[in-house]
Design an enzyme around this catalytic site. Structure first.
Site, PDB file in Angstrom:
ATOM      1  N   ASN A 159       0.804  -1.222   0.000  1.00  0.00           N
ATOM      2  CA  ASN A 159       0.000   0.000   0.000  1.00  0.00           C
ATOM      3  C   ASN A 159       0.839   1.276   0.000  1.00  0.00           C
ATOM      4  O   ASN A 159       0.419   2.289  -0.550  1.00  0.00           O
ATOM      5  CB  ASN A 159      -0.925   0.000   1.221  1.00  0.00           C
ATOM      6  N   TYR A 215       4.419   9.158 -11.095  1.00  0.00           N
ATOM      7  CA  TYR A 215       3.366   8.396 -10.418  1.00  0.00           C
ATOM      8  C   TYR A 215       2.702   7.415 -11.378  1.00  0.00           C
ATOM      9  O   TYR A 215       2.499   6.229 -11.046  1.00  0.00           O
ATOM     10  CB  TYR A 215       2.334   9.369  -9.839  1.00  0.00           C
ATOM     11  N   LYS A 245       2.924   3.248 -10.965  1.00  0.00           N
ATOM     12  CA  LYS A 245       1.719   2.440 -10.787  1.00  0.00           C
ATOM     13  C   LYS A 245       1.531   1.477 -11.956  1.00  0.00           C
ATOM     14  O   LYS A 245       1.081   0.334 -11.765  1.00  0.00           O
ATOM     15  CB  LYS A 245       0.493   3.341 -10.611  1.00  0.00           C
ATOM     16  N   VAL A 247      -9.870   8.357  -3.253  1.00  0.00           N
ATOM     17  CA  VAL A 247     -10.172   8.217  -1.831  1.00  0.00           C
ATOM     18  C   VAL A 247      -9.830   9.514  -1.096  1.00  0.00           C
ATOM     19  O   VAL A 247      -8.826  10.170  -1.387  1.00  0.00           O
ATOM     20  CB  VAL A 247      -9.377   7.040  -1.226  1.00  0.00           C
ATOM     21  N   THR A 286      -8.111  11.114   1.289  1.00  0.00           N
ATOM     22  CA  THR A 286      -6.973  10.923   2.184  1.00  0.00           C
ATOM     23  C   THR A 286      -6.070  12.145   2.149  1.00  0.00           C
ATOM     24  O   THR A 286      -6.306  13.098   1.403  1.00  0.00           O
ATOM     25  CB  THR A 286      -6.150   9.693   1.751  1.00  0.00           C
TER      26      THR A 286
END
Length: 252
Positions: free
Chosen positions: A86, A156, A160, A188, A190
């Site tokens: 994660n 990024y 990924k 999400v 966050t």
């Protein structure tokens, strides 16, 4: 007796913290790795939670930890052993000419090198006859950015996408039984989303879309996303689709 054990990275905030909390609520044994430790989780599940303060972006430090055989000892006695990769960073954000060598190297080390090292270490640790009946599972927390290019996110997106392709290739290996999937969690709510919204439009042209998602209440909570991820992870369907999106999952 069935004993589920999970190695989780990046457990101190956001989605990782919600995953850790819900794993412990399910009675799962958790070994958590992150740059810092979580201040309260250990007290909530005595005997079921261990955490290691380890900079996963420091490849040499991670290799030394793996060599300590701590992971091997944790896996002993597990009927099901799971790795959830994660931990990650969205930085550096911005066009190519603004990215420093240090920020690129750090992102690749954290987002790609650490998950690949831990995945290999888990399989090596469970390659003995004692684990012949053990259910092995690896979940990479990926991103839609790995499947759809976004301006300002070249590092990024690339990291990924690397996790996605790693899962595809590993799924072709037929050496030891393993279920693996690279799962995008959706957008999400966050700290990472806050970090994205604090970036100027000159570095991140899609800024307005993310601001609108927050303003319109369309961000999904970390708790809801964690529940969907874990329901899928422990389901009979996990790994049937190596590349998955939490918004499209159906579990039984």
């Amino acid at each position: 007796m069935n004993q589920i054990k999970v190695i989780l990275t990046g457990h101190t905030r956001g989605l990782g913290a919600s995953i850790a909390e819900q794993l412990l609520a399910r009675g799962v044994h958790v070994l958590a790795l992150s740059r810092k430790t979580h201040p309260t989780l250990a007290a909530s599940a005595p005997g079921h939670f261990e955490q290691i303060a380890l900079d996963l972006g420091d490849t040499a430090a991670l290799a030394a930890w793996i060599a300590s055989e701590r992971l091997s000892r944790f896996a002993e006695g597990a009927s099901q052993i799971v790795l959830i990769n994660n931990a990650g960073t969205v930085q550096p954000i911005g066009p190519l000419e603004t990215q420093s060598c240090e920020s690129i190297a750090g992102a690749v080390s954290l987002n790609v090198t650490a998950p690949l090292m831990l995945s290999a270490a888990l399989m090596a640790a469970t390659s003995t006859p004692a684990f012949a009946q053990t259910d092995r599972r690896i979940m990479h927390i990926s991103s839609g950015a790995g499947r759809n290019a976004t301006a300002g996110w070249s590092v990024y997106c690339a990291t990924k996408a690397a996790l996605d392709h790693h899962a595809r290739a590993v799924a072709l290996d037929q050496t030891l039984p393993l279920r693996i999937a690279s799962v995008a969690p959706g957008v999400v709510d966050t700290d990472m989303q806050g970090e994205i919204r604090s970036t100027g439009v000159e570095k991140f042209p899609a800024l307005g879309r993310f601001e609108a998602l927050k303003r319109e209440g369309k961000l999904v909570t970390a708790a809801d996303t964690a529940q969907k991820l874990l329901d899928y992870l422990f389901s009979a369907e996990f790994g049937e689709s190596v590349i998955a999106d939490v918004r499209e999952l159906s579990t039984k």
